[in-house]
Design a protein around this motif. Structure first.
Motif, PDB file in Angstrom:
ATOM      1  N   PRO A 263     -26.822  56.808  92.081  1.00  0.00           N
ATOM      2  CA  PRO A 263     -26.252  55.456  92.024  1.00  0.00           C
ATOM      3  C   PRO A 263     -27.123  54.441  91.284  1.00  0.00           C
ATOM      4  O   PRO A 263     -26.671  53.331  90.994  1.00  0.00           O
ATOM      5  CB  PRO A 263     -26.099  55.071  93.510  1.00  0.00           C
ATOM      6  CG  PRO A 263     -26.948  56.008  94.272  1.00  0.00           C
ATOM      7  CD  PRO A 263     -27.111  57.248  93.450  1.00  0.00           C
ATOM      8  N   THR A 264     -28.377  54.839  90.958  1.00  0.00           N
ATOM      9  CA  THR A 264     -29.217  53.897  90.213  1.00  0.00           C
ATOM     10  C   THR A 264     -28.871  53.910  88.724  1.00  0.00           C
ATOM     11  O   THR A 264     -29.278  53.024  87.985  1.00  0.00           O
ATOM     12  CB  THR A 264     -30.720  54.222  90.378  1.00  0.00           C
ATOM     13  OG1 THR A 264     -30.973  55.510  89.801  1.00  0.00           O
ATOM     14  CG2 THR A 264     -31.134  54.222  91.842  1.00  0.00           C
TER      15      THR A 264
ATOM     16  N   HIS B 223     -14.735  58.817  89.252  1.00  0.00           N
ATOM     17  CA  HIS B 223     -14.981  57.421  88.872  1.00  0.00           C
ATOM     18  C   HIS B 223     -15.288  56.530  90.075  1.00  0.00           C
ATOM     19  O   HIS B 223     -15.604  55.359  89.908  1.00  0.00           O
ATOM     20  CB  HIS B 223     -13.737  56.822  88.187  1.00  0.00           C
ATOM     21  CG  HIS B 223     -13.285  57.565  86.972  1.00  0.00           C
ATOM     22  ND1 HIS B 223     -13.734  57.259  85.708  1.00  0.00           N
ATOM     23  CD2 HIS B 223     -12.422  58.597  86.824  1.00  0.00           C
ATOM     24  CE1 HIS B 223     -13.157  58.081  84.835  1.00  0.00           C
ATOM     25  NE2 HIS B 223     -12.358  58.897  85.491  1.00  0.00           N
TER      26      HIS B 223
ATOM     27  N   ASP C  58     -17.041  55.091  93.504  1.00  0.00           N
ATOM     28  CA  ASP C  58     -18.384  55.000  94.085  1.00  0.00           C
ATOM     29  C   ASP C  58     -18.518  55.844  95.344  1.00  0.00           C
ATOM     30  O   ASP C  58     -19.390  56.678  95.446  1.00  0.00           O
ATOM     31  CB  ASP C  58     -18.711  53.535  94.429  1.00  0.00           C
ATOM     32  CG  ASP C  58     -18.983  52.717  93.169  1.00  0.00           C
ATOM     33  OD1 ASP C  58     -19.407  53.329  92.159  1.00  0.00           O
ATOM     34  OD2 ASP C  58     -18.744  51.497  93.178  1.00  0.00           O
TER      35      ASP C  58
ATOM     36  N   GLU D 115     -25.297  63.230  91.444  1.00  0.00           N
ATOM     37  CA  GLU D 115     -24.985  61.801  91.383  1.00  0.00           C
ATOM     38  C   GLU D 115     -26.253  61.002  91.594  1.00  0.00           C
ATOM     39  O   GLU D 115     -27.186  61.454  92.235  1.00  0.00           O
ATOM     40  CB  GLU D 115     -23.903  61.409  92.399  1.00  0.00           C
ATOM     41  CG  GLU D 115     -24.169  61.801  93.811  1.00  0.00           C
ATOM     42  CD  GLU D 115     -22.918  61.711  94.687  1.00  0.00           C
ATOM     43  OE1 GLU D 115     -22.014  60.925  94.373  1.00  0.00           O
ATOM     44  OE2 GLU D 115     -22.862  62.422  95.688  1.00  0.00           O
TER      45      GLU D 115
ATOM     46  N   ASP E 254     -17.783  56.246  82.166  1.00  0.00           N
ATOM     47  CA  ASP E 254     -17.245  55.654  83.399  1.00  0.00           C
ATOM     48  C   ASP E 254     -17.216  56.644  84.565  1.00  0.00           C
ATOM     49  O   ASP E 254     -16.551  56.399  85.560  1.00  0.00           O
ATOM     50  CB  ASP E 254     -15.860  55.054  83.142  1.00  0.00           C
ATOM     51  CG  ASP E 254     -14.872  56.074  82.588  1.00  0.00           C
ATOM     52  OD1 ASP E 254     -15.305  57.182  82.202  1.00  0.00           O
ATOM     53  OD2 ASP E 254     -13.677  55.760  82.558  1.00  0.00           O
TER      54      ASP E 254
ATOM     55  N   VAL F 202     -19.232  58.423  87.705  1.00  0.00           N
ATOM     56  CA  VAL F 202     -20.399  58.105  88.529  1.00  0.00           C
ATOM     57  C   VAL F 202     -21.059  59.351  89.113  1.00  0.00           C
ATOM     58  O   VAL F 202     -22.031  59.264  89.857  1.00  0.00           O
ATOM     59  CB  VAL F 202     -20.048  57.108  89.663  1.00  0.00           C
ATOM     60  CG1 VAL F 202     -19.590  55.783  89.075  1.00  0.00           C
ATOM     61  CG2 VAL F 202     -19.001  57.674  90.609  1.00  0.00           C
TER      62      VAL F 202
ATOM     63  N   ARG G 130     -24.836  56.692  82.083  1.00  0.00           N
ATOM     64  CA  ARG G 130     -23.822  57.499  82.766  1.00  0.00           C
ATOM     65  C   ARG G 130     -23.265  58.587  81.858  1.00  0.00           C
ATOM     66  O   ARG G 130     -23.020  59.707  82.301  1.00  0.00           O
ATOM     67  CB  ARG G 130     -22.683  56.598  83.260  1.00  0.00           C
ATOM     68  CG  ARG G 130     -23.059  55.853  84.531  1.00  0.00           C
ATOM     69  CD  ARG G 130     -21.947  54.944  84.999  1.00  0.00           C
ATOM     70  NE  ARG G 130     -22.250  54.441  86.341  1.00  0.00           N
ATOM     71  CZ  ARG G 130     -21.504  53.534  86.969  1.00  0.00           C
ATOM     72  NH1 ARG G 130     -20.431  53.025  86.383  1.00  0.00           N
ATOM     73  NH2 ARG G 130     -21.824  53.134  88.185  1.00  0.00           N
TER      74      ARG G 130
ATOM     75  N   THR H  70     -26.415  52.975  86.221  1.00  0.00           N
ATOM     76  CA  THR H  70     -25.226  52.126  86.234  1.00  0.00           C
ATOM     77  C   THR H  70     -24.763  51.710  84.838  1.00  0.00           C
ATOM     78  O   THR H  70     -23.655  51.216  84.678  1.00  0.00           O
ATOM     79  CB  THR H  70     -25.488  50.832  87.046  1.00  0.00           C
ATOM     80  OG1 THR H  70     -26.671  50.222  86.514  1.00  0.00           O
ATOM     81  CG2 THR H  70     -25.688  51.136  88.519  1.00  0.00           C
ATOM     82  N   ASP H  71     -25.599  51.917  83.817  1.00  0.00           N
ATOM     83  CA  ASP H  71     -25.155  51.495  82.481  1.00  0.00           C
ATOM     84  C   ASP H  71     -24.381  52.614  81.799  1.00  0.00           C
ATOM     85  O   ASP H  71     -24.519  53.792  82.139  1.00  0.00           O
ATOM     86  CB  ASP H  71     -26.359  51.072  81.631  1.00  0.00           C
ATOM     87  CG  ASP H  71     -27.310  52.236  81.385  1.00  0.00           C
ATOM     88  OD1 ASP H  71     -27.797  52.814  82.380  1.00  0.00           O
ATOM     89  OD2 ASP H  71     -27.539  52.587  80.209  1.00  0.00           O
ATOM     90  N   LYS H  72     -23.541  52.204  80.843  1.00  0.00           N
ATOM     91  CA  LYS H  72     -22.615  53.149  80.192  1.00  0.00           C
ATOM     92  C   LYS H  72     -23.347  54.318  79.530  1.00  0.00           C
ATOM     93  O   LYS H  72     -22.958  55.465  79.691  1.00  0.00           O
ATOM     94  CB  LYS H  72     -21.781  52.405  79.144  1.00  0.00           C
ATOM     95  CG  LYS H  72     -20.784  51.453  79.763  1.00  0.00           C
ATOM     96  CD  LYS H  72     -19.923  50.795  78.691  1.00  0.00           C
ATOM     97  CE  LYS H  72     -18.891  49.868  79.347  1.00  0.00           C
ATOM     98  NZ  LYS H  72     -18.037  49.211  78.369  1.00  0.00           N
TER      99      LYS H  72
END
Ligand SMILES: [Zn+2]
Length: 252
Positions: A187-188, A149, A151, A185, A203, A205, A195, A190-192
């Motif tokens: 990082p771009t 979870h 970052d 992974e 939740d 990442v 993901r 970001t929406d539920k």
């Protein structure tokens, strides 16, 4: 925890919740009373355990402390194979699993510190990417099912290494997709929904692959993977209803 507890949580103010849950536990405990199985964490016996999970795994959850198969497996390992039960080591327990809290509190007293980003059940509020303790503060660190979870998980691992005493050890479990050799992974995302689709849960990442141990080593740890279910007899596995999860044990 099951759906009924989620519903109860929504309906009842927090200060009354504990009471309701405890009464619930006592009633379920009566319903499951018997001697066929035993929970190694709370030490209570049962006729059977409660089913749990999307597929309703039979004998999954202890009706007394709500431990699951993986919790009981890890507990047996801790009891039989580590020094946790001797000499009151100073333990940092991040995002503490509730079933462990009472027994560890009893075992370690003030040397048991629970921490979480926002759970009111934990003693300390903290972010594991910046742990508010000096170097070498803890003998033991537990942090299970949290790093997926976070970052910057590498920074969190370095922080765990920093606050661990030389000679210390820890349990850092994450879900791993054994079919992946490289952790995925992005990082771009970001929406539920994105993901959930990419990493399996809204939740999370990332989805760890078998290179998880490399990340732990990069942070400085020595890593041991333990298939502890193999060390336990089939009779004991059934009696305690244990999982067969790989345990990731780190040492400094
Ligand atoms: Zn139990």
């Amino acid at each position: 925890m099951g759906n009924w507890t989620t519903t109860v949580r929504r309906m009842i103010p927090r200060r009354q919740l504990h009471k309701v849950l405890n009464t619930g536990r006592q009633i379920t405990g009566l319903f499951y009373s018997g001697n066929k199985m035993e929970c190694p964490i709370c030490g209570k016996k049962a006729r059977k355990f409660m089913p749990y999970g999307i597929t309703k795994r039979p004998n999954a959850m202890c009706p007394h402390c709500f431990s699951l198969e993986r919790h009981r497996l890890l507990w047996l390992y801790l009891k039989n194979e580590t020094g946790l039960f001797e000499g009151k080591p100073k333990l940092l327990h991040v995002a503490p699993e509730q079933c462990y809290m009472k027994p560890l509190e009893r075992l370690l007293g003030d040397n048991y510190l629970t921490a979480d980003l926002d759970s009111p059940l934990a003693k300390i509020k903290m972010n594991i990417q910046a742990i508010p303790f000096p170097d070498g503060e803890f003998d033991v660190i537990f942090c299970n099912h949290v790093l997926e979870h976070v970052d910057d998980d590498r920074q969190a691992m370095r922080e765990f290494y920093r606050v661990m005493k030389p000679g210390g050890w820890g349990v850092l479990l994450v879900p791993i997709n054994a079919n992946r050799t490289t952790t995925y992974e992005d990082p771009t995302i970001t929406d539920k929904k994105g993901r959930e689709k990419a990493f399996g849960q809204w939740d999370h990442v990332r989805e760890y692959g078998t290179d998880y141990t490399d990340r732990l080593r990069e942070a400085g740890f020595t890593v041991e993977t333990v298939e502890y279910a193999k060390a336990v007899s089939p009779e004991q596995q059934a009696y305690y209803s244990l999982g067969n999860d790989t345990l990731y044990i780190v040492r400094k």
